[in-house]
Design a protein around this motif. Structure first.
Motif, mmCIF file in Angstrom:
data_model
loop_
_atom_site.group_PDB
_atom_site.id
_atom_site.type_symbol
_atom_site.label_atom_id
_atom_site.label_comp_id
_atom_site.label_asym_id
_atom_site.label_seq_id
_atom_site.Cartn_x
_atom_site.Cartn_y
_atom_site.Cartn_z
ATOM 1 N N ALA A 1 25.639 44.806 55.591
ATOM 2 C CA ALA A 1 25.393 44.900 57.035
ATOM 3 C C ALA A 1 25.370 43.504 57.623
ATOM 4 N N GLY A 2 25.762 43.412 58.899
ATOM 5 C CA GLY A 2 25.644 42.165 59.631
ATOM 6 C C GLY A 2 26.838 41.243 59.484
ATOM 7 N N ASP A 3 26.783 40.173 60.237
ATOM 8 C CA ASP A 3 27.804 39.129 60.206
ATOM 9 C C ASP A 3 27.114 37.783 60.130
ATOM 10 N N GLY A 4 27.803 36.830 59.523
ATOM 11 C CA GLY A 4 27.246 35.489 59.415
ATOM 12 C C GLY A 4 27.154 35.058 57.970
ATOM 13 N N VAL B 1 19.623 40.371 59.411
ATOM 14 C CA VAL B 1 20.806 40.594 60.249
ATOM 15 C C VAL B 1 20.514 40.185 61.690
ATOM 16 N N ALA B 2 19.326 40.511 62.191
ATOM 17 C CA ALA B 2 18.956 40.136 63.560
ATOM 18 C C ALA B 2 18.926 38.628 63.736
ATOM 19 N N ALA B 3 18.702 37.905 62.627
ATOM 20 C CA ALA B 3 18.678 36.446 62.677
ATOM 21 C C ALA B 3 20.054 35.831 62.434
ATOM 22 N N GLY B 4 21.098 36.678 62.352
ATOM 23 C CA GLY B 4 22.457 36.160 62.239
ATOM 24 C C GLY B 4 22.991 36.036 60.831
ATOM 25 N N ARG B 5 22.426 36.820 59.888
ATOM 26 C CA ARG B 5 22.914 36.766 58.517
ATOM 27 C C ARG B 5 23.652 38.060 58.154
ATOM 28 N N ARG B 6 24.531 37.971 57.172
ATOM 29 C CA ARG B 6 25.166 39.156 56.582
ATOM 30 C C ARG B 6 24.460 39.426 55.255
ATOM 31 N N VAL B 7 23.977 40.630 55.082
ATOM 32 C CA VAL B 7 23.276 41.019 53.863
ATOM 33 C C VAL B 7 24.203 41.873 53.013
ATOM 34 N N VAL B 8 24.354 41.496 51.750
ATOM 35 C CA VAL B 8 25.129 42.269 50.781
ATOM 36 C C VAL B 8 24.195 42.600 49.622
ATOM 37 N N ALA B 9 23.979 43.888 49.394
ATOM 38 C CA ALA B 9 23.048 44.344 48.348
ATOM 39 C C ALA B 9 23.819 45.153 47.314
ATOM 40 N N PRO B 10 24.229 44.525 46.207
ATOM 41 C CA PRO B 10 25.002 45.249 45.193
ATOM 42 C C PRO B 10 24.128 46.205 44.379
ATOM 43 N N PHE B 11 24.766 47.203 43.814
ATOM 44 C CA PHE B 11 24.142 48.051 42.815
ATOM 45 C C PHE B 11 24.214 47.341 41.463
ATOM 46 N N LEU B 12 23.117 47.305 40.734
ATOM 47 C CA LEU B 12 23.180 46.809 39.369
ATOM 48 C C LEU B 12 24.236 47.589 38.590
ATOM 49 N N ARG B 13 24.875 46.915 37.656
ATOM 50 C CA ARG B 13 25.838 47.578 36.779
ATOM 51 C C ARG B 13 25.209 48.850 36.195
#
Length: 282
Positions: free
Chosen positions: A20-23, A47-59
């Protein structure tokens, strides 16, 4: 928080993730028994502070990778994290790890500092000091599940909704297990992979021999300063276990005990964690 599900194509594995998000990217690694969606409240603030969050699933914790887990050691997960960072950006990335994900983040920083900008770990001491907590009988009692998971047949039978709910309620008092976690661990194959992560602590046949050369480096203090967060009310690993954490951290690191926080800090205290994270990343 509304996430998009993406696939990160890496040299090791096609890694499913929520994003989610951009930045500038923050990569968030989950633990046990958990799911990337639990980063939702924290992600909303980042995200509200301007970051993109990427949360992977553990293998092994998504239907697309459930059959791709011959090994369950920490170096395997750290190598996956390194591949994810390299695939997402040509620049070092900020990383947050919770529970098992804290070990992922710490070992990633130790073995591939070139891929990491800033690191935050939550709810587990750094790898270099983690072993010491097994010296205390009280902590061994809180770790009953870790030893239970070593018993074939018994572990498979008892790793169920009732146990997962108990762990959530005792680790973060007053917090109920989210539906997305219950749904994930309803899959017997995912439960088996979770057990493999814990059995790899004692069973070296579950360690990838191709990564063995990284083991001495992975357990040393990372060269990158880390922000280590502990919950004051964590019922899994109590704050006193962080007393010697400085010996496992690079100069400039900090340990913060979050008042009122349990084990699942990203859900217990998202405002406080987001403020600490954004300050650290700056």
């Amino acid at each position: 928080m509304r996430f998009d599900e993406i696939v990160i194509r890496t040299e090791r594995l096609d890694v499913p993730a929520l994003a989610a998000g951009d930045g500038p990217i923050v990569v968030c690694w989950h633990g046990f028994p958990d799911h990337p969606a639990s980063f939702g409240p924290l992600a909303e603030r980042l995200v509200a502070a301007g970051r993109r969050v990427v949360a992977p699933f553990l293998r092994g914790h998504h239907t697309s990778t459930v059959d791709a887990m011959p090994f369950g050691d920490g170096l395997t997960l750290a190598a996956d994290a390194a591949a994810v960072n390299a695939a997402l950006s040509g620049e070092p990335l900020d990383v947050i790890g919770h529970d098992i994900g804290a070990g992922v983040a710490g070992r990633l920083a130790a073995t591939r500092p070139d891929l990491v900008r800033r690191v935050i770990t939550m709810s587990v001491p750094p790898p270099a000091t983690l072993r010491r907590i097994f010296d205390e009988p009280e902590q061994q009692q809180r770790f009953f599940y870790l030893f239970l998971f070593q018993v074939p047949g018994v572990a498979e039978e008892l790793l169920n909704d009732k146990l997962i709910s108990y762990l959530w309620r005792t680790w973060s008092p007053g917090l109920e297990v989210p539906a997305h976690v219950t749904e994930m661990y309803a899959d017997p194959a995912i439960r088996a992979n979770a057990l493999k992560l814990y059995r790899a602590n004692f069973d070296r046949s579950l360690h990838d021999p191709a990564l063995a050369g990284l083991a001495p480096l992975a357990e040393k203090p990372a060269e990158i300063p880390m922000l280590v967060l502990a919950g004051a009310d964590d019922g899994c690993i109590t704050p006193d276990n962080y007393a010697g954490a400085a010996t496992g951290l690079a100069p400039g690191s900090r340990v913060e005990v979050v008042a009122g926080g349990g084990h699942f800090l990203q859900l217990d205290r998202p405002d406080e964690v987001a403020a600490l994270a954004l300050d650290w990343f700056r």
